[in-house]
Design an enzyme around this catalytic site. Structure first.
Site, PDB file in Angstrom:
ATOM      1  N   ASP A 341       0.856  -1.179   0.000  1.00 17.02           N
ATOM      2  CA  ASP A 341       0.000   0.000   0.000  1.00 17.02           C
ATOM      3  C   ASP A 341       0.900   1.240   0.000  1.00 17.02           C
ATOM      4  OD1 ASP A 341      -2.330   1.671   0.408  1.00 17.02           O
ATOM      5  OD2 ASP A 341      -1.705   1.808   2.505  1.00 17.02           O
ATOM      6  N   ASP A 540      -2.320  -0.755   5.858  1.00 16.36           N
ATOM      7  CA  ASP A 540      -2.624  -0.211   7.188  1.00 16.36           C
ATOM      8  C   ASP A 540      -4.074   0.200   7.383  1.00 16.36           C
ATOM      9  OD1 ASP A 540      -2.380   3.296   7.232  1.00 16.36           O
ATOM     10  OD2 ASP A 540      -2.284   2.098   5.419  1.00 16.36           O
ATOM     11  N   ASP A 544      -7.475  -1.605   2.991  1.00 10.26           N
ATOM     12  CA  ASP A 544      -6.525  -2.684   2.707  1.00 10.26           C
ATOM     13  C   ASP A 544      -6.999  -4.036   3.252  1.00 10.26           C
ATOM     14  OD1 ASP A 544      -4.600  -0.914   1.556  1.00 10.26           O
ATOM     15  OD2 ASP A 544      -4.045  -0.282   3.571  1.00 10.26           O
TER      16      ASP A 544
END
Length: 656
Positions: A341, A540, A544
């Site tokens: 990410d 995080d 996600d």
């Protein structure tokens, strides 16, 4: 006639329904945990009594209670498995423990029972916590919404909204449903859905999502999607489905437990029955069979797997990585592809001033421009404003007094500073970025930064660049992961394409997937999994979570990670040090190598002792000594991973 956005709240037709309190399952609410704790306490009380030579009537009942409390549940599950014509290692361990007790090795059997009861309890806790996190995600979506009706408004349950309804979203409220803005302007924090680090300006015609947080402006939104099909509802569904359909997690030894278990049972019966059939005495046949069961029992095989993995878990924990189970530690070493990410993972997740550009002829230097902008922004709560004010504080720049502060959602702020009107905000909305100011804005935006224009008495005096700062160890981590897996990581982000590609170029990532919603991230990961890759996802946020659940292994960044991401992930980086990710993957691979070593050692010992018992007469004490000796050897071999030298950090060039 005043706009509906200016009306005061009318009496609600339907009273608001309070949000259900979030509840986290307590460990001791789980029966597996209670039985395991009881077995452990009883064992710890009996152990010193046994070792100190106390009378058997003192420690005997305690060990018996240990067998019952810790063994009845796996034994019962094993018996139910037998009904389905399968034989699992849990039942085999219970039988082995009872066999050990039958020939006087009560302590060994009790220890085996405690180990398996504790393992089952940890698995039950992990399952319960994942369910808690999915339920907690529902708290992100508001339970009520303000629906506009002819003549006023009414408060209704968010789940009762229909496509075509128009709702009012006041400043600071969560958007009640996926829809499109009809009227109003505001900055909306969409981090939970898209992962974007900064609130985005939303005006008439723009799409908004349920669960996102409205800024300082009021919005009138038309509901375009049924609440049951909102993005946040689909995230919940995807996490649940991915968790249920994820391949069964098994340790290496569990993959061969069926064959080993069946073979051992058949062999033990044969060792007892064949000599008996040829006239051997019952006691001698029983003793040989019990000896065989002890030396052939998989204690050393089980300990071949657990100590290396548990030691690796402990070592990783000391360095800020929490792996949730031995299975997770084993799976980390199998990954051959990585998806990262952007916001909050490769970056810090907090906007910071990156460039200060006074314009020629303004008479300002960097500190002067920053002081002017920070003074005007000081009363604002917008993340960009806080970034400007924080930069002034870090530079110890004194701020002049600002008067007549006003804020326009999606545009910026205005204030009187030292008798002159100062405006700070979006270049597109202030419509004053021409000449050098326009060039500076374009230059900053092309490098992935957010440009903030500063006007003094309607004339541009400077431009400030703001961006989410890259973590210091991001580039080294990407390089180390590339070396470990043989392929460069992929960047999966909900942020815009330009910002994503600029950051990817800084860290050495070439494969960039930008503008992704949560379901897009999960779909990309699932596609790679279907192609046979074992994907490690690092993220995080709530957005996600579906990808973390769908991946072979998921790691969450701990400091700013959402509750859902932390619970869905298999491991957590507590101190947000990216460099620990390749380090823990390397540690897992070392642990897997030690597991193989231990299995070879255990196999050699078991084979030798079994052959001795079958070909000749293996004395029971010698058989127990050989069996326990092999158990100790593989245990100590696994404990090598507790050493500090076992933690090597590829992203920092060696052992720490």
């Amino acid at each position: 006639m005043p706009s509906v956005l200016d009306q005061r709240p009318a009496p609600a037709v339907a009273g608001p329904r309070p949000a259900p309190p979030r509840r986290r399952t307590r460990v001791l609410e789980l029966p597996e945990a209670r039985w395991a704790l009881a077995a452990l306490v009883l064992f710890l009380i009996a152990l010193p009594l046994n070792l100190l030579g106390a009378p058997a009537w003192l420690w005997g009942p305690l060990f018996a209670a240990t067998y019952v409390t810790g063994g009845w549940e796996p034994g019962w599950e094993g018996l139910k498995a037998l009904k389905d014509k399968t034989l699992d290692v849990d039942l085999l361990m219970v039988v082995a423990a009872l066999g050990a007790a039958a020939i006087g090795q009560v302590l060994d059997g009790a220890l085996l029972i405690v180990i398996f009861a504790t393992s089952g309890a940890l698995e039950a806790v992990a399952t319960a916590r994942t369910a808690d996190s999915v339920r907690g995600l529902l708290d992100l979506a508001p339970t009520t919404a303000t629906r506009l009706v002819p003549g006023g408004e009414e408060t209704v349950a968010a789940e009762d909204l229909k496509v075509g309804d128009v709702i009012l979203v006041r400043p600071g409220e969560r958007v009640g449903a996926d829809g499109r803005v009809l009227d109003g302007a505001s900055d909306v924090d969409q981090a939970t859905i898209t992962g974007e680090p900064l609130p985005v300006a939303r005006k008439a015609g723009d799409e908004v999502f349920a669960g996102t947080v409205n800024g300082t402006g009021a919005l009138r939104v038309r509901v375009d999607r049924d609440p049951a099909d909102s993005v946040i509802a689909r995230i919940v569904k995807m996490v649940e489905e991915a968790s249920e359909t994820k391949a069964p997690t098994q340790l290496f030894i569990e993959k061969i437990e069926q064959r080993y278990s069946i073979g051992m049972v058949i062999a033990t019966l044969a060792v007892f029955a064949i000599p008996l059939a040829f006239g051997s005495a019952l006691q001698a046949a029983l003793l040989r069979a019990m000896t065989f069961m002890i030396v052939a029992s998989p204690c050393a095989v089980v300990l071949s797997t657990m100590p290396p993995l548990l030691s690796a878990i402990a070592n990783a924990g000391r360095h800020g990585v929490l792996a949730k189970s031995a299975v997770v530690m084993e799976r980390l070493g199998q990954v051959d592809a990585v998806a990262l990410d952007k916001t909050g993972t490769l970056t810090e997740g907090t906007p910071r001033v990156t460039e200060i550009r006074p314009l020629p002829g303004s008479g300002l230097d960097e500190d002067g421009l920053l002081a002017l902008a920070a003074a005007a922004e000081h009363p604002s709560e917008h993340p960009l404003a806080r970034a400007v004010v924080d930069a002034a504080r870090e530079r110890f720049v004194p701020l002049p007094e600002a008067l007549d502060f006003t804020s326009a959602p999606g545009q910026g702020v205005s204030a009187t500073v030292a008798g002159r009107t100062v405006q700070v905000g979006s270049p597109a909305r202030l419509s004053a970025a021409t000449g050098p100011a326009s060039a500076a804005v374009v230059d900053l935006e092309e490098t992935g930064q957010t440009a903030v224009l500063v006007l003094r008495d309607d004339s541009p005096v400077g431009v400030i660049g703001i961006a989410d700062r890259l973590r210091q160890d991001a580039a080294a981590t990407v390089m180390a992961l590339t070396e470990l897996t043989g392929r460069s990581p992929v960047l999966l982000t909900g942020d815009n394409e330009r910002a994503a590609r600029h950051l990817a170029a800084q860290v050495g990532i070439t494969d960039v997937r930008a503008g992704l919603l949560p379901q897009d991230k999960a779909a990309a990961v699932q596609k790679w999994e279907d192609e046979g890759r074992k994907v490690l996802v690092v993220g995080d946020g709530v957005n996600d979570a579906p990808a973390l659940a769908a991946a072979h292994t998921g790691i969450a960044m701990g400091k700013a990670g959402s509750d859902l991401a932390l619970e869905t992930a298999d491991a957590v980086v507590v101190r947000d040090e990216l460099a620990t990710i390749p380090a823990v993957v390397a540690l897992s691979r070392t642990a897997r190598r030690l597991v193989v070593q231990n299995l070879v050692i255990a196999g050699v010992f078991i084979t030798a002792l079994v052959v001795w018992d079958l070909v000749a007469t293996l004395p029971l004490p010698l058989g127990v000594a050989g069996h326990e000796g092999s158990t100790v050897i593989v245990g100590l071999n696994g404990l090598r991973l507790l050493r500090e030298a076992a933690w090597t950090n590829p992203a920092r060039g060696g052992a720490e």
